[in-house]
Design an enzyme around this catalytic site. Structure first.
Site, mmCIF file in Angstrom:
data_model
loop_
_atom_site.group_PDB
_atom_site.id
_atom_site.type_symbol
_atom_site.label_atom_id
_atom_site.label_comp_id
_atom_site.label_asym_id
_atom_site.label_seq_id
_atom_site.Cartn_x
_atom_site.Cartn_y
_atom_site.Cartn_z
ATOM 1 N N ASP A 209 0.850 -1.187 0.000
ATOM 2 C CA ASP A 209 0.000 0.000 0.000
ATOM 3 C C ASP A 209 0.891 1.244 0.000
ATOM 4 O OD1 ASP A 209 -3.061 0.805 0.660
ATOM 5 O OD2 ASP A 209 -1.698 2.218 1.614
ATOM 6 N N ASN A 217 -2.527 12.922 -4.024
ATOM 7 C CA ASN A 217 -3.592 13.372 -4.928
ATOM 8 C C ASN A 217 -4.103 14.762 -4.554
ATOM 9 O OD1 ASN A 217 -3.772 11.257 -6.775
ATOM 10 N ND2 ASN A 217 -5.117 10.055 -5.463
ATOM 11 N N ASP A 226 -1.494 9.397 -10.573
ATOM 12 C CA ASP A 226 -1.424 8.282 -11.517
ATOM 13 C C ASP A 226 0.016 7.997 -11.920
ATOM 14 O OD1 ASP A 226 -4.135 7.995 -11.424
ATOM 15 O OD2 ASP A 226 -4.530 8.915 -13.384
ATOM 16 N N GLU A 252 -4.368 2.519 -4.603
ATOM 17 C CA GLU A 252 -2.936 2.473 -4.326
ATOM 18 C C GLU A 252 -2.500 1.134 -3.763
ATOM 19 O OE1 GLU A 252 -4.810 4.469 -0.634
ATOM 20 O OE2 GLU A 252 -5.235 4.175 -2.778
#
Length: 349
Positions: A209, A217, A226, A252
């Protein structure tokens, strides 16, 4: 013609790479009258290319698969196949070699754009006729097209990694393989659990993770988010071994299936990836880290429980500092986690 049509129908009816491999080499073996036909995987590890058999069929023999825990031992440097190496370097469709005893070996790389990860190898006792070459070419074209279709359905559109749907099938297969190599049966109720020695080789599942990904973000925007995921996918592919399988679960979260290694080596491989991410300079974003939870795969545990335990170890890693890899059994033996039959809080369900 009937035999050719039968093989074409068989090849186009599969939705699995393994069965497609078997169908393709069985068709070539019969229709070309070959001595032996193999599917070779072409893998790149730290800039060096390796060849490994993935499936094989010989005259009068049933097909054989090499997707086993010790398959990494079959890796050979591409330099040991100079004709094939030159063929790939020059982006050619085929190359032939003649052995000392006069046998012909024909290699047919399966090009996916400008990349090749699969090659058919056909061993024949005599020179190939034009009709044989024509039939083989048709089989290869169908095989390549269906490889493309399967890749499209099995891979994540953003990162190119294998997707969640493919993971379920791969984990079930790995549990089945483990059952064939795991000698100790589960203990009866009331008996102490019998564990494998920590140095024995087994299969592993790791859940990865990205730490504080929401902050990436929020601060830099989803385009940079991304890009971080794409770059981490690249680091996953370069850090793990060719025989391991890497998946994107969505968001993620990633999962890795590590094949046939000891706990010590699994920890080293996972930590190598984690430190590669930590030391990487992500454009605009800068430093990014990952947390990992991993567990050994047992034939006597359901896939849901295996994944849930890895997720428990991941949750512990993220709750206790992040940027670390935690082994479920070590956490349980150390008292940091309590062993349960399943993980009701797993984020994947």
């Amino acid at each position: 013609m009937d035999s050719l049509l039968r093989h074409m129908v068989d090849m186009t009816g599969h939705r699995d790479h393994t069965m497609l491999d078997i169908s393709a080499i069985s068709a070539v073996q019969e229709l070309a009258g070959a001595l032996q036909t193999r599917v070779l995987a072409i893998n790149t590890v730290r800039g060096q290319k390796f060849v490994r058999p993935r499936a094989m069929v010989g005259a009068g023999l049933p097909p054989r698969l090499f997707d086993q825990p010790d398959s990494a031992q079959l890796d050979e440097p591409l330099s040991g196949y100079p004709e094939l190496g030159a063929c790939i370097a020059q982006h050619e469709d085929s190359v032939e070699a003649i052995t000392a005893d006069g046998r012909r070996i024909l290699w047919l790389p399966i090009w996916m754009g400008d990349k090749v990860t699969t090659c058919l190898e056909i061993v024949h006792p005599h020179p190939y006729s034009s009709d044989t070459i024509h039939v083989i070419g048709g089989i290869v074209s169908v095989y390549r097209n269906f490889q493309n279709l399967l890749d499209y359905s099995e891979r994540d559109s953003l990162t190119g990694l294998l997707n969640r749907k493919t993971f379920d099938d791969q984990l079930n297969k790995m549990v089945q393989v483990t059952a064939e190599h795991e000698p100790a049966p589960p203990p009866l109720p009331g008996q102490p659990e019998r564990r494998q020695h920590v140095d024995s080789e087994k299969q592993w599942l790791a859940v990865v993770d990205v730490d504080h990904f929401k902050a990436v973000n929020d601060k830099f925007g989803h385009l940079y988010g991304d890009e971080v995921l794409i770059l981490i996918a690249n680091l996953l592919q370069s850090s793990f071994r060719a025989q391991d399988r890497v998946f994107r679960f969505g968001g993620e979260e990633f999962v890795v299936l590590l094949r046939s290694t000891s706990l010590v080596n699994a920890q080293k491989i996972i930590d190598r990836f984690r430190t590669n991410v930590e030391s990487y300079e992500f454009p605009q974003v800068g430093r990014v880290t990952v947390s990992v939870g991993f567990v050994g795969i047992s034939a006597y545990e359901s896939p849901v429980n295996i994944l849930g335990r890895a997720d428990q170890a991941l949750y512990y890693a993220k709750s206790n500092g992040r940027n670390q890899a935690c082994h479920y059994d070590q956490l349980v033996s150390g008292g940091q986690l309590q062993a349960v039959a399943s993980n009701a809080t797993a984020e994947f369900f």
